[in-house]
Design an enzyme around this catalytic site. Structure first.
Site, mmCIF file in Angstrom:
data_model
loop_
_atom_site.group_PDB
_atom_site.id
_atom_site.type_symbol
_atom_site.label_atom_id
_atom_site.label_comp_id
_atom_site.label_asym_id
_atom_site.label_seq_id
_atom_site.Cartn_x
_atom_site.Cartn_y
_atom_site.Cartn_z
ATOM 1 N N LYS A 36 22.406 53.576 -21.946
ATOM 2 C CA LYS A 36 22.631 53.809 -23.529
ATOM 3 C C LYS A 36 21.665 55.047 -23.698
ATOM 4 O O LYS A 36 22.038 55.999 -24.616
ATOM 5 C CB LYS A 36 22.576 52.853 -24.371
ATOM 6 C CG LYS A 36 23.688 51.733 -23.992
ATOM 7 C CD LYS A 36 23.863 50.529 -24.993
ATOM 8 C CE LYS A 36 22.761 49.646 -24.582
ATOM 9 N NZ LYS A 36 22.502 49.042 -23.475
ATOM 10 N N GLU A 74 20.315 24.356 0.987
ATOM 11 C CA GLU A 74 20.860 25.677 0.844
ATOM 12 C C GLU A 74 21.950 25.656 1.808
ATOM 13 O O GLU A 74 22.828 26.362 1.945
ATOM 14 C CB GLU A 74 19.672 26.965 1.404
ATOM 15 C CG GLU A 74 18.788 26.850 0.270
ATOM 16 C CD GLU A 74 19.059 27.317 -0.983
ATOM 17 O OE1 GLU A 74 20.152 27.882 -1.329
ATOM 18 O OE2 GLU A 74 18.518 26.581 -2.029
ATOM 19 N N HIS A 112 25.121 24.675 0.357
ATOM 20 C CA HIS A 112 25.616 25.605 -0.123
ATOM 21 C C HIS A 112 26.661 26.512 0.606
ATOM 22 O O HIS A 112 27.592 26.983 0.541
ATOM 23 C CB HIS A 112 24.776 26.495 -1.000
ATOM 24 C CG HIS A 112 24.209 25.997 -2.421
ATOM 25 N ND1 HIS A 112 24.792 25.424 -3.507
ATOM 26 C CD2 HIS A 112 22.715 25.800 -2.642
ATOM 27 C CE1 HIS A 112 23.900 24.922 -4.362
ATOM 28 N NE2 HIS A 112 22.650 25.280 -3.942
HETATM 29 P P1 ATP Z 1 18.310 48.947 -23.059
HETATM 30 O O1 ATP Z 1 19.671 48.473 -23.699
HETATM 31 O O2 ATP Z 1 17.585 47.985 -22.364
HETATM 32 O O3 ATP Z 1 17.577 49.785 -24.057
HETATM 33 P P2 ATP Z 1 19.689 51.362 -21.981
HETATM 34 O O4 ATP Z 1 21.162 51.019 -21.883
HETATM 35 O O5 ATP Z 1 19.321 52.166 -23.112
HETATM 36 O O6 ATP Z 1 18.864 50.026 -21.810
HETATM 37 P P3 ATP Z 1 18.467 53.192 -20.175
HETATM 38 O O7 ATP Z 1 17.248 53.214 -20.702
HETATM 39 O O8 ATP Z 1 19.255 54.302 -20.484
HETATM 40 O O9 ATP Z 1 19.290 51.717 -20.481
HETATM 41 O O10 ATP Z 1 18.348 53.290 -18.570
HETATM 42 C C1 ATP Z 1 17.278 52.584 -18.012
HETATM 43 C C2 ATP Z 1 16.940 53.353 -16.635
HETATM 44 O O11 ATP Z 1 18.166 52.649 -15.773
HETATM 45 C C3 ATP Z 1 17.223 55.036 -16.720
HETATM 46 O O12 ATP Z 1 15.801 55.484 -17.047
HETATM 47 C C4 ATP Z 1 17.685 55.174 -15.401
HETATM 48 O O13 ATP Z 1 16.654 55.234 -14.318
HETATM 49 C C5 ATP Z 1 18.709 54.016 -14.972
HETATM 50 N N1 ATP Z 1 19.782 53.943 -15.446
HETATM 51 C C6 ATP Z 1 20.729 53.083 -16.308
HETATM 52 N N2 ATP Z 1 21.831 53.446 -16.333
HETATM 53 C C7 ATP Z 1 21.978 54.453 -15.324
HETATM 54 C C8 ATP Z 1 23.285 55.380 -15.061
HETATM 55 N N3 ATP Z 1 24.345 55.103 -15.772
HETATM 56 N N4 ATP Z 1 22.895 56.248 -14.257
HETATM 57 C C9 ATP Z 1 21.886 56.550 -13.720
HETATM 58 N N5 ATP Z 1 20.809 56.130 -13.955
HETATM 59 C C10 ATP Z 1 20.975 54.927 -14.731
#
Ligand code: ATP
Length: 500
Positions: free
Chosen positions: A119, A341, A344
């Site tokens: 996001k 384990e 499972h």
């Molecule tokens: P939160 O809800 O915890 O704030 P968020 O959805 O904002 O999380 P981000 O901060 O955008 O998540 O993503 C964290 C990291 O994960 C990014 O810096 C990236 O390295 C990786 N990442 C997450 N989603 C993607 C994606 N769709 N493509 C590439 N990298 C991603």
């Protein structure tokens, strides 16, 4: 210049105070009011140790060195979310056309979805795409124990966004508020609700104040994992009227994300990222980024220059369950974990042949041992039989312990929680003997039905494993010897003739 004037002013004031003091002037009557005024100023400006200083991350054109420029191409998967978001951004990129058509400006976009799905990346990419100034803050930064501080911070960020855009000659600014549920929760729900409510009211006022005639177009992008907590006033048309779901990636999305993060990492020839994407159902983008990082650390530890398939497989377990722990179990405990384990694993192979990827008794973080299953692929719907099978796999560890030792241990707590959750899903999906039920089903009936479902599955697992005691012992002996077994080795042992 301002700073110079302040310093000269301060020097002159100090000199006057010293002079007055030396000529016998009594200052004590001014002390209390002056201290109170000073404290008030400090609290409002957030400079005491009591309120954290409010700092905003900015990504303007001059600031690119601080925050790496993110584009939509750096975001893996999320095709639908990207498309919807880009569409929403067209009012910034084509503002003259939208204005000419009398379209009211889009003021807010809400990105919802689990943590780590990208996001924040989306919001940053939006700023790049639209050439906007970018200001980021987290909902918790607005919430303070002092009345009025949160609201003044909301005003501050909107003002700062407009000023920055004007200074940098940009026509738009994006304000990104992460964890917007902290500040935008339903009014009247918080303990110190007056302060929360004031802050939210100010946010609503500021959003309402966004006008298309203004030279700087503002767009507020909120992100949350809990959109259900938000005050309906935030979501009404004219405010956050675009909701973009940023969900966990599917297999193709995971592969795309893995490829993006593998760009700067040397992989051994023949490494199949497709297999890793297949095995990581339920992983977020953040998990996948971490997986590649852990795999690279694994290669480094072993003095290799390239990442192998094995490094990647081990990294999956590390990301799922944490670092290997150096806990040394007593012999009897280690054996018990192994029997558990194996229980499972055998059940998993019974209900879905070929499903076990590995069994291990090398403990990681909280887990003393675990089996990893080959996921079937992304699954969004479960039938009654599938839920029953999942419950059987959960209870098989404890049942195996019981068959060998005559009693269970506390090692099954996590399994019971999981089995209970699955049984509860069955009840509310109308798949239990109760048939269709309402959500306000009495706790007592729910509890009894869950217990009954689990008990029945335990019976069925017991009669199956009872028949396999010889096999359980043989696989356990091998597991104790080798600490980990692959699914292939397990299946070979199961296929051996002496199956009892
Ligand atoms: P939160 O809800 O915890 O704030 P968020 O959805 O904002 O999380 P981000 O901060 O955008 O998540 O993503 C964290 C990291 O994960 C990014 O810096 C990236 O390295 C990786 N990442 C997450 N989603 C993607 C994606 N769709 N493509 C590439 N990298 C991603």
């Amino acid at each position: 210049m301002d700073k110079w004037l302040k310093e000269v002013g301060l020097g002159v004031a100090l000199a006057l105070v010293v002079l007055a003091f030396r000529s016998g002037f009594d200052f004590s009557i001014f002390l209390l009011p002056i201290s109170l005024i000073a404290l008030g100023i400090l609290v409002i400006s957030g400079r005491t140790g009591m309120t954290p200083r409010f700092s905003l991350n900015t990504l303007g054109s001059n600031d690119d060195s601080k925050i790496p420029a993110v584009t939509f191409a750096d975001i893996g998967g999320q095709e639908m979310a990207k498309r919807e978001f880009l569409e929403a951004l067209s009012f910034l990129t084509e503002s003259s056309r939208t204005r000419a058509l009398g379209i009211r400006p889009l003021k807010g976009v809400l990105l919802t979805g689990p943590p780590g799905t990208g996001k924040t990346l989306m919001a940053k990419a939006a700023a790049n795409y639209t050439g906007s100034v970018f200001l980021a803050a987290s909902g918790s930064q607005f919430v303070q124990m002092y009345a009025g501080v949160g609201a003044s911070r909301v005003r501050q960020i909107f003002k700062q966004a407009r000023n920055m855009a004007e200074r940098e000659g940009k026509s738009s600014a994006i304000i990104f508020i992460d964890e917007i549920d902290v500040l935008g929760a339903k009014r009247g729900k918080n303990v110190s609700h007056m302060e929360y409510d004031q802050t939210l009211n100010e946010l609503l006022t500021q959003i309402d104040g966004i006008r298309s005639e203004h030279p700087v177009q503002l767009l507020v992008v909120g992100a949350t994992n809990r959109s259900d907590l938000l005050d309906p006033a935030l979501l009404r048309p004219g405010r956050f009227d675009r909701i973009v779901k940023v969900d966990l990636p599917d297999k193709a999305g995971r592969l795309h994300i893995l490829k993006i993060h593998a760009v700067n990492k040397p992989l051994e020839p023949g490494v199949k990222l497709e297999d890793i994407a297949q095995e990581t159902a339920g992983f977020s983008g953040a998990h996948l980024e971490s997986l590649l990082n852990e795999a690279a650390i694994g290669a480094l530890r072993q003095g290799r220059d390239c990442i192998s398939q094995q490094d990647l497989s081990e990294a999956i377990e590390k990301v799922m369950l944490g670092e290997k722990s150096h806990r040394s179990l007593q012999k009897e405990e280690r054996e018990r974990v192994a029997f558990h384990e194996v229980g499972h694993a055998l059940l998993s192979e019974h209900v879905r042949p070929g499903s076990v990827a590995s069994i291990t008794i090398a403990s990681r973080s909280q887990a003393l041992g675990y089996i990893r299953q080959n996921p079937k692929g992304d699954q969004y719907l479960y039938t009654r039989d599938q839920l029953v099978e999942a419950i059987q796999i959960c209870v098989a560890g404890a049942v195996s312990e019981e068959l060998i030792y005559g009693q269970r241990s506390t090692g099954a707590v996590g399994d019971i929680e999981q089995a209970t959750e699955l049984a509860k899903r069955m009840v509310f999906a109308g798949l239990s003997p109760l048939g269709i039920v309402s959500t306000d089903l009495s706790g007592d009936i729910l509890h009894k039905t869950i217990a009954q479902i689990i008990r029945e599955q335990e019976e069925s697992v017991r009669s199956h494993l009872q028949e396999k005691l010889g096999l359980i012992r043989r696989v356990t002996a091998r597991l104790l010897e080798e600490e980990s077994l692959t699914g292939e080795v397990l299946r070979a042992l199961m296929g051996a003739k002496q199956v009892s």
